[in-house]
Scaffold this motif. Structure first.
Motif, mmCIF file in Angstrom:
data_model
loop_
_atom_site.group_PDB
_atom_site.id
_atom_site.type_symbol
_atom_site.label_atom_id
_atom_site.label_comp_id
_atom_site.label_asym_id
_atom_site.label_seq_id
_atom_site.Cartn_x
_atom_site.Cartn_y
_atom_site.Cartn_z
ATOM 1 N N THR A 189 52.256 39.703 46.984
ATOM 2 C CA THR A 189 51.114 40.226 47.720
ATOM 3 C C THR A 189 49.924 40.251 46.772
ATOM 4 O O THR A 189 50.086 40.375 45.550
ATOM 5 C CB THR A 189 51.365 41.644 48.278
ATOM 6 N N VAL A 190 48.736 40.110 47.334
ATOM 7 C CA VAL A 190 47.493 40.133 46.570
ATOM 8 C C VAL A 190 46.489 40.996 47.327
ATOM 9 O O VAL A 190 46.694 41.304 48.507
ATOM 10 C CB VAL A 190 46.928 38.707 46.348
ATOM 11 N N MET A 191 45.414 41.374 46.642
ATOM 12 C CA MET A 191 44.378 42.200 47.266
ATOM 13 C C MET A 191 43.090 41.394 47.403
ATOM 14 O O MET A 191 42.693 40.695 46.462
ATOM 15 C CB MET A 191 44.107 43.439 46.417
ATOM 16 N N HIS A 192 42.440 41.510 48.553
ATOM 17 C CA HIS A 192 41.131 40.893 48.765
ATOM 18 C C HIS A 192 40.133 41.627 47.870
ATOM 19 O O HIS A 192 40.086 42.863 47.860
ATOM 20 C CB HIS A 192 40.747 41.035 50.236
ATOM 21 N N SER A 193 39.320 40.894 47.126
ATOM 22 C CA SER A 193 38.438 41.506 46.130
ATOM 23 C C SER A 193 37.319 42.357 46.729
ATOM 24 O O SER A 193 36.837 43.286 46.082
ATOM 25 C CB SER A 193 37.820 40.423 45.237
ATOM 26 N N GLU A 194 36.905 42.073 47.941
ATOM 27 C CA GLU A 194 35.806 42.821 48.558
ATOM 28 C C GLU A 194 36.298 43.950 49.454
ATOM 29 O O GLU A 194 35.758 45.046 49.434
ATOM 30 C CB GLU A 194 34.911 41.876 49.360
ATOM 31 N N THR A 195 37.312 43.669 50.252
ATOM 32 C CA THR A 195 37.768 44.654 51.247
ATOM 33 C C THR A 195 38.984 45.451 50.797
ATOM 34 O O THR A 195 39.347 46.428 51.430
ATOM 35 C CB THR A 195 38.127 43.953 52.566
ATOM 36 N N GLU A 196 39.646 44.980 49.736
ATOM 37 C CA GLU A 196 40.896 45.551 49.240
ATOM 38 C C GLU A 196 42.016 45.478 50.271
ATOM 39 O O GLU A 196 42.991 46.226 50.208
ATOM 40 C CB GLU A 196 40.694 46.985 48.739
#
Length: 71
Positions: free
Chosen positions: A19-26
């Protein structure tokens, strides 16, 4: 979430990496690779990856866990 091989309800298989996190919206996303064709990397929102969908009046998981990768 288990890493490994998942099968889409339409039949293709995918290798879920992490899993990864979106840099703007988390927003939490699933990172996966197609196990056919060009084997590109893709991301899909975690909630969408693990949601259920209706197919022929039946509710099924969008992606179903198949098992670990045999290396």
């Amino acid at each position: 979430m288990q890493t490994g091989i998942y099968e889409h309800y339409k039949g293709n298989r995918y290798l879920v990496i992490d899993t990864v996190m979106h840099s703007e919206t988390e927003e939490r996303m699933v990172l996966y690779r197609t196990m056919y064709g060009d084997e590109n990397l893709w991301v899909r929102p975690y909630s969408m990856f693990f949601e259920n969908v209706k197919v022929d009046s039946k509710t099924v998981p969008r992606f179903k866990y198949i098992g670990e990768v045999n290396e």
